[in-house]
Design a protein around this motif. Sequence first.
Motif, PDB file in Angstrom:
ATOM      1  N   ARG A  79       0.837  -1.201   0.000  1.00 66.00           N
ATOM      2  CA  ARG A  79       0.000   0.000   0.000  1.00 66.00           C
ATOM      3  C   ARG A  79       0.874   1.256   0.000  1.00 66.00           C
ATOM      4  NH1 ARG A  79      -5.224   0.284   1.562  1.00 66.00           N
ATOM      5  NH2 ARG A  79      -5.027  -1.741   2.637  1.00 66.00           N
ATOM      6  N   ASP A  80       0.717   2.069  -1.031  1.00 68.56           N
ATOM      7  CA  ASP A  80       1.378   3.378  -1.140  1.00 68.56           C
ATOM      8  C   ASP A  80       2.886   3.287  -0.868  1.00 68.56           C
ATOM      9  OD1 ASP A  80      -0.984   4.660  -1.801  1.00 68.56           O
ATOM     10  OD2 ASP A  80      -1.475   5.103   0.287  1.00 68.56           O
ATOM     11  N   TYR A  81       3.522   2.345  -1.553  1.00 74.04           N
ATOM     12  CA  TYR A  81       4.982   2.214  -1.435  1.00 74.04           C
ATOM     13  C   TYR A  81       5.640   3.402  -2.151  1.00 74.04           C
ATOM     14  CZ  TYR A  81       9.635   0.153  -1.672  1.00 74.04           C
ATOM     15  OH  TYR A  81      10.981  -0.080  -1.552  1.00 74.04           O
ATOM     16  N   CYS A  82       6.519   4.110  -1.452  1.00 79.72           N
ATOM     17  CA  CYS A  82       7.115   5.339  -1.981  1.00 79.72           C
ATOM     18  C   CYS A  82       8.233   5.016  -2.969  1.00 79.72           C
ATOM     19  CB  CYS A  82       7.649   6.199  -0.835  1.00 79.72           C
ATOM     20  SG  CYS A  82       8.344   7.773  -1.380  1.00 79.72           S
ATOM     21  N   LEU A  83       8.096   5.494  -4.192  1.00 84.22           N
ATOM     22  CA  LEU A  83       9.127   5.338  -5.214  1.00 84.22           C
ATOM     23  C   LEU A  83       9.901   6.635  -5.453  1.00 84.22           C
ATOM     24  CD1 LEU A  83       7.098   3.246  -7.824  1.00 84.22           C
ATOM     25  CD2 LEU A  83       8.675   2.408  -6.076  1.00 84.22           C
ATOM     26  N   MET A  84       9.272   7.778  -5.161  1.00 85.72           N
ATOM     27  CA  MET A  84       9.916   9.082  -5.283  1.00 85.72           C
ATOM     28  C   MET A  84       9.740   9.821  -3.956  1.00 85.72           C
ATOM     29  SD  MET A  84       8.567  10.192  -9.110  1.00 85.72           S
ATOM     30  CE  MET A  84       9.369  11.803  -9.015  1.00 85.72           C
ATOM     31  N   PRO A  85      10.836  10.056  -3.230  1.00 88.01           N
ATOM     32  CA  PRO A  85      10.724  10.744  -1.932  1.00 88.01           C
ATOM     33  C   PRO A  85      10.008  12.087  -2.038  1.00 88.01           C
ATOM     34  CG  PRO A  85      12.918   9.826  -2.206  1.00 88.01           C
ATOM     35  CD  PRO A  85      12.224   9.659  -3.519  1.00 88.01           C
ATOM     36  N   ASP A  86      10.263  12.799  -3.114  1.00 86.43           N
ATOM     37  CA  ASP A  86       9.580  14.064  -3.378  1.00 86.43           C
ATOM     38  C   ASP A  86       8.968  13.979  -4.771  1.00 86.43           C
ATOM     39  OD1 ASP A  86       8.629  16.603  -3.635  1.00 86.43           O
ATOM     40  OD2 ASP A  86      10.585  17.599  -3.587  1.00 86.43           O
ATOM     41  N   PRO A  87       7.641  13.879  -4.876  1.00 86.61           N
ATOM     42  CA  PRO A  87       7.019  13.746  -6.204  1.00 86.61           C
ATOM     43  C   PRO A  87       7.321  14.901  -7.146  1.00 86.61           C
ATOM     44  CG  PRO A  87       5.441  13.230  -4.457  1.00 86.61           C
ATOM     45  CD  PRO A  87       6.652  13.804  -3.786  1.00 86.61           C
ATOM     46  N   GLU A  90      13.243  14.986  -9.270  1.00 82.88           N
ATOM     47  CA  GLU A  90      13.629  13.860 -10.120  1.00 82.88           C
ATOM     48  C   GLU A  90      14.089  12.627  -9.337  1.00 82.88           C
ATOM     49  OE1 GLU A  90      13.867  13.392 -13.427  1.00 82.88           O
ATOM     50  OE2 GLU A  90      13.276  15.329 -14.234  1.00 82.88           O
ATOM     51  N   GLU A  91      14.343  12.757  -8.055  1.00 79.15           N
ATOM     52  CA  GLU A  91      14.926  11.658  -7.288  1.00 79.15           C
ATOM     53  C   GLU A  91      14.020  10.423  -7.320  1.00 79.15           C
ATOM     54  OE1 GLU A  91      16.544  10.636  -2.769  1.00 79.15           O
ATOM     55  OE2 GLU A  91      15.698  12.611  -3.233  1.00 79.15           O
ATOM     56  N   GLY A  92      14.597   9.299  -7.727  1.00 78.81           N
ATOM     57  CA  GLY A  92      13.856   8.041  -7.796  1.00 78.81           C
ATOM     58  C   GLY A  92      12.930   7.910  -8.983  1.00 78.81           C
ATOM     59  N   ALA A  93      12.931   8.881  -9.880  1.00 78.71           N
ATOM     60  CA  ALA A  93      11.961   8.880 -10.973  1.00 78.71           C
ATOM     61  C   ALA A  93      12.210   7.773 -11.988  1.00 78.71           C
ATOM     62  CB  ALA A  93      11.962  10.236 -11.673  1.00 78.71           C
ATOM     63  N   GLN A  94      13.477   7.372 -12.172  1.00 81.58           N
ATOM     64  CA  GLN A  94      13.792   6.355 -13.180  1.00 81.58           C
ATOM     65  C   GLN A  94      14.712   5.284 -12.606  1.00 81.58           C
ATOM     66  OE1 GLN A  94      14.395   7.819 -17.304  1.00 81.58           O
ATOM     67  NE2 GLN A  94      14.288   9.883 -16.463  1.00 81.58           N
ATOM     68  N   GLU A  95      14.446   4.899 -11.382  1.00 81.51           N
ATOM     69  CA  GLU A  95      15.254   3.888 -10.722  1.00 81.51           C
ATOM     70  C   GLU A  95      14.690   2.488 -10.976  1.00 81.51           C
ATOM     71  OE1 GLU A  95      18.042   4.302  -9.051  1.00 81.51           O
ATOM     72  OE2 GLU A  95      18.066   6.493  -9.193  1.00 81.51           O
ATOM     73  N   TYR A  96      15.590   1.485 -10.912  1.00 81.40           N
ATOM     74  CA  TYR A  96      15.163   0.092 -10.938  1.00 81.40           C
ATOM     75  C   TYR A  96      14.745  -0.310  -9.526  1.00 81.40           C
ATOM     76  CZ  TYR A  96      16.742  -0.693 -15.722  1.00 81.40           C
ATOM     77  OH  TYR A  96      16.875  -0.659 -17.082  1.00 81.40           O
ATOM     78  N   VAL A  97      13.628  -1.023  -9.425  1.00 82.21           N
ATOM     79  CA  VAL A  97      13.037  -1.361  -8.133  1.00 82.21           C
ATOM     80  C   VAL A  97      12.857  -2.871  -8.050  1.00 82.21           C
ATOM     81  CG1 VAL A  97      11.084  -1.000  -6.571  1.00 82.21           C
ATOM     82  CG2 VAL A  97      11.846   0.864  -8.069  1.00 82.21           C
ATOM     83  N   SER A  98      13.138  -3.414  -6.877  1.00 85.67           N
ATOM     84  CA  SER A  98      12.925  -4.831  -6.608  1.00 85.67           C
ATOM     85  C   SER A  98      12.123  -4.960  -5.320  1.00 85.67           C
ATOM     86  CB  SER A  98      14.268  -5.568  -6.470  1.00 85.67           C
ATOM     87  OG  SER A  98      14.062  -6.916  -6.077  1.00 85.67           O
ATOM     88  N   LEU A  99      11.019  -5.663  -5.386  1.00 85.29           N
ATOM     89  CA  LEU A  99      10.149  -5.874  -4.227  1.00 85.29           C
ATOM     90  C   LEU A  99      10.050  -7.371  -3.965  1.00 85.29           C
ATOM     91  CD1 LEU A  99       7.287  -3.373  -5.163  1.00 85.29           C
ATOM     92  CD2 LEU A  99       9.134  -2.994  -3.521  1.00 85.29           C
ATOM     93  N   SER A 100      10.453  -7.805  -2.796  1.00 83.09           N
ATOM     94  CA  SER A 100      10.402  -9.218  -2.438  1.00 83.09           C
ATOM     95  C   SER A 100       9.135  -9.513  -1.650  1.00 83.09           C
ATOM     96  CB  SER A 100      11.633  -9.607  -1.614  1.00 83.09           C
ATOM     97  OG  SER A 100      11.580  -8.986  -0.337  1.00 83.09           O
ATOM     98  N   LYS A 101       8.851 -10.772  -1.481  1.00 84.34           N
ATOM     99  CA  LYS A 101       7.639 -11.165  -0.758  1.00 84.34           C
ATOM    100  C   LYS A 101       7.702 -10.774   0.710  1.00 84.34           C
ATOM    101  CE  LYS A 101       9.087 -15.868   0.487  1.00 84.34           C
ATOM    102  NZ  LYS A 101       8.693 -17.304   0.423  1.00 84.34           N
ATOM    103  N   HIS A 102       8.920 -10.565   1.238  1.00 87.23           N
ATOM    104  CA  HIS A 102       9.057 -10.174   2.645  1.00 87.23           C
ATOM    105  C   HIS A 102       8.592  -8.732   2.873  1.00 87.23           C
ATOM    106  CE1 HIS A 102      11.234 -13.895   3.244  1.00 87.23           C
ATOM    107  NE2 HIS A 102      12.084 -13.560   2.290  1.00 87.23           N
ATOM    108  N   GLN A 103       8.459  -7.948   1.818  1.00 88.51           N
ATOM    109  CA  GLN A 103       7.978  -6.581   1.946  1.00 88.51           C
ATOM    110  C   GLN A 103       6.461  -6.482   1.808  1.00 88.51           C
ATOM    111  OE1 GLN A 103      11.289  -5.411  -1.073  1.00 88.51           O
ATOM    112  NE2 GLN A 103      10.802  -3.514  -0.019  1.00 88.51           N
ATOM    113  N   MET A 104       5.815  -7.590   1.518  1.00 88.92           N
ATOM    114  CA  MET A 104       4.376  -7.575   1.335  1.00 88.92           C
ATOM    115  C   MET A 104       3.652  -7.598   2.677  1.00 88.92           C
ATOM    116  SD  MET A 104       4.316  -7.326  -1.871  1.00 88.92           S
ATOM    117  CE  MET A 104       5.436  -7.568  -3.249  1.00 88.92           C
ATOM    118  N   LEU A 105       2.426  -7.107   2.664  1.00 91.54           N
ATOM    119  CA  LEU A 105       1.633  -7.019   3.893  1.00 91.54           C
ATOM    120  C   LEU A 105       0.873  -8.297   4.206  1.00 91.54           C
ATOM    121  CD1 LEU A 105       0.115  -3.439   3.319  1.00 91.54           C
ATOM    122  CD2 LEU A 105       2.157  -4.058   4.637  1.00 91.54           C
TER     123      LEU A 105
END
Length: 215
Positions: A79-87, A90-105
């Motif tokens: 839920r509402d995982y932050c990809l850009m600290p400041d919308p 530009e920070e985080g706007a074009q980053e590669y992201v990996s989400l594992s099952k341990h981060q799920m709710l």
Amino acid sequence: MSRVLVPCHVKGTVALQVGDVRTSQGRPGVLVIDVTFPNVAPFELQEITFKNYYTAFLSIRVRQYSSIHTQAKWVTCLRDYCLMPDPHSEEGAQEYVSLSKHQMLCDVARVLELRLILRQPSPLWLSFTVEELQVYQQGAKSPSMTFPKWLSHPAPCEQPAPLLEEQGLPDPSRVSSEVQQMWALTEMVRASRTSRRIGRFDVDGCYDLNLLSYT
């Protein structure tokens, strides 16, 4: 833990309009992307990877198989995982992201379908999405290696029969020890010898005249 890529089909994005759609002020602030897995049995989600493109927040819902007599349910696992600290930056706007099952709710087993909900509240960016989306499931566990009992618990080495003592021959280890002791004594005697030649009438580096007169 090993992982296996799951073949999937990423559907087109569906925009949810923010503001008045009849004016230029209205813009899509939320996108929905559905991911299906045709010809794939329900699986346990291990990891999700993607490249962000100006998405500020991400939520993920999964449709899970329960039983034949029960309809599959949608459950929010992120839920509402932050990809850009400041919308607005530009920070985080074009980053590669990996989400594992341990981060799920919640538990992410028996997955049938995924739904990604993207949010970008900033009006600075004309478009946003996620790219290069890949979904992985948990791979098969490596079979445990089993060894024969004789290899896991080797028998102690058998001692050879004392044939030499029965034949009246000396013990080789005792003979070797005595030879080493004799060699050490020989080296000590050799080292104690002086290499200086002593004269017959030499007394403390001088010659005694009385001794020389009798020769």
